[in-house]
Scaffold this active site. Sequence first.
Site, PDB file in Angstrom:
ATOM      1  N   ARG A 109      50.741  32.764  44.046  1.00  0.00           N
ATOM      2  CA  ARG A 109      49.771  31.851  44.055  1.00  0.00           C
ATOM      3  C   ARG A 109      50.157  30.539  45.044  1.00  0.00           C
ATOM      4  O   ARG A 109      49.032  29.806  45.287  1.00  0.00           O
ATOM      5  CB  ARG A 109      49.768  31.325  42.476  1.00  0.00           C
ATOM      6  CG  ARG A 109      49.154  32.222  41.556  1.00  0.00           C
ATOM      7  CD  ARG A 109      47.853  32.378  41.582  1.00  0.00           C
ATOM      8  NE  ARG A 109      47.375  33.497  40.686  1.00  0.00           N
ATOM      9  CZ  ARG A 109      46.723  34.571  41.106  1.00  0.00           C
ATOM     10  NH1 ARG A 109      46.769  35.015  42.379  1.00  0.00           N
ATOM     11  NH2 ARG A 109      46.514  35.248  39.876  1.00  0.00           N
ATOM     12  N   LYS A 200      50.987  43.333  30.669  1.00  0.00           N
ATOM     13  CA  LYS A 200      49.617  43.408  30.968  1.00  0.00           C
ATOM     14  C   LYS A 200      49.573  44.912  31.672  1.00  0.00           C
ATOM     15  O   LYS A 200      50.337  45.218  32.316  1.00  0.00           O
ATOM     16  CB  LYS A 200      49.038  42.373  31.748  1.00  0.00           C
ATOM     17  CG  LYS A 200      49.609  42.067  33.002  1.00  0.00           C
ATOM     18  CD  LYS A 200      49.211  40.864  33.671  1.00  0.00           C
ATOM     19  CE  LYS A 200      49.811  40.615  35.051  1.00  0.00           C
ATOM     20  NZ  LYS A 200      49.272  39.151  35.682  1.00  0.00           N
ATOM     21  N   HIS A 213      37.686  42.535  38.084  1.00  0.00           N
ATOM     22  CA  HIS A 213      37.046  41.484  38.297  1.00  0.00           C
ATOM     23  C   HIS A 213      35.816  41.358  38.765  1.00  0.00           C
ATOM     24  O   HIS A 213      34.970  40.489  38.930  1.00  0.00           O
ATOM     25  CB  HIS A 213      38.233  40.892  39.625  1.00  0.00           C
ATOM     26  CG  HIS A 213      39.379  40.522  39.585  1.00  0.00           C
ATOM     27  ND1 HIS A 213      40.267  41.546  39.824  1.00  0.00           N
ATOM     28  CD2 HIS A 213      40.122  39.634  38.858  1.00  0.00           C
ATOM     29  CE1 HIS A 213      41.364  41.143  39.588  1.00  0.00           C
ATOM     30  NE2 HIS A 213      41.350  39.837  38.948  1.00  0.00           N
ATOM     31  N   ASP A 287      42.551  38.774  29.255  1.00  0.00           N
ATOM     32  CA  ASP A 287      42.556  38.579  30.702  1.00  0.00           C
ATOM     33  C   ASP A 287      41.454  37.491  31.172  1.00  0.00           C
ATOM     34  O   ASP A 287      40.787  37.141  30.082  1.00  0.00           O
ATOM     35  CB  ASP A 287      42.115  40.012  31.360  1.00  0.00           C
ATOM     36  CG  ASP A 287      42.599  40.140  32.893  1.00  0.00           C
ATOM     37  OD1 ASP A 287      43.150  38.981  33.403  1.00  0.00           O
ATOM     38  OD2 ASP A 287      42.850  41.093  33.330  1.00  0.00           O
TER      39      ASP A 287
END
Length: 531
Positions: A109, A200, A213, A287
């Site tokens: 990130r 996950k 997504h 999520d």
Amino acid sequence: MHKLLPYELAAQELTPIEKIGQLFMPAAFINDSEEEIKILERLISENHIGGLCFFHSRASAATNFEGKKKIVYNEHSFETLQKLIQRYQNKSKHRLLIAIDAEWGLAMRIENTPQYPYALTLGAIKDNNELVYQVGKNIANDCKQAGIHYNLAPVLDINNNPKNPVIGYRSFGEDKINVAQKASAYISGMQSEGVLASIKHFPGHGDTATDSHLGLPIIKKTKEELLDNELFPFKKLIKEGIDSLMVGHLCVPALSNGKEIPSSISKDLIKGILRDELGFEGVVISDALNMHAVSKNYPVKGELEWLAFDAGNDILCFAEEVEAGMEMILKKATNRQIEESFARVWALKEKAIPNEPETLSALSMPDSLNKEIAKASITIVRGTENDITSFREKGFIGFTNTMISENPFFQMITKENSFHMHSFLDTSLEKIGELTKKEENLLMAIVPPQAKPTHDFGFSKTEIDLFNKMIHTKNVVLYFFGNPYALELFDYKNANVVIMAYQNFNTFQKVAATHFLGKLAAKGELPVHLK
């Protein structure tokens, strides 16, 4: 630093709406404007938000899948993150639980932070889970220095679909036992530093060709098949007492009583399979609720947040309609629902927040560990080390699809073996034809332009055709620095030798050069099968 109230006191003092606020974990963005920061500060202080999940920016991959916004590079993102976390903590009555996706380190990130290998690379390591443990430990240290308590990792998805657009390199591989063992070692490393993990994406996002997504993946396997394979790592880690589990946005009718419903809002799956059958007692986190697999289907503000909570999620990650969601939960939920989720979330905070360091220390230094991982993972896909020795002694020329100046692999080899190096980037097809006409032995160092399989991993058709022509007509030794699945674009079985080096880090390239020079034996094993 304000401390966290003991649960018994918090349970008495917080009102029902304040307890509901503790279940919300909206997104926070490191590169927000001052106006956007102040909006989030108000949301925190007015709604008693329980936590935040950090992303790079509103244009970053997890929030901008259509690619309409440009991601701005900010070399000071880490320092900005530290300051923002402190600002947001100061606005919160109760200590915030701070989360981030740091599967391969904060670098997932944040610019200029330590990066460790992808899970698929770790999956290639045989009989040395201590290295995976150390990765988890180092990543946890870096999270702590930023002010992060909760790393939403590791991925337990078994990657058994080469076309998976979103998991792939993020999975430890296709073998359920290897996935479970590697994940367990990674988590133990994180726990040694007092940082929370979250496995996950339950019940398994590996066997899909749809990115959740963007749309809702449908998995049509039987319950027996899923219990035997996809759910195996989850069952093992649940037995080991994992703190937290993230439910993915997947449609798995066999686990949802035949209903074609996203798993993240399925009571049958979360309360039935996960809680009742598998006995999971920890925190369930959704999520990201902004993902199009679910978000585009619920236009009524607060409805998706309510459905996710009612299905059994304790933490609502990336909730976009916080206030409307809180009001709907207050109106529709039973007191028991609210109290049970609040108790689980508060217990998670009580476990994590006392581990905040009193004084900050340096971020981890990844190179030495990455070097050991490179040595342990490098894999012979085709041919033998004797074939390389013979090739090396006869002489060769080198080709790469990166700049020569950015190729430590070639640079290190040329110190001991003089050879001519060429880059496809600045060598014409005509010139390549002339060079290869005179030389039978070609050493190729190929780096896929991207880790994801979309658009042929970033390779052009011209590149693929050129590489295949070389493989078919010459004696090729190929070193591949990237996702193993990208090899399937090429007729790699016609190459003399194929070596998988997995990562395009300097350390991995140097270890690969050491292997080519005959000073290192390859000990890794492909974590996936190739066609």
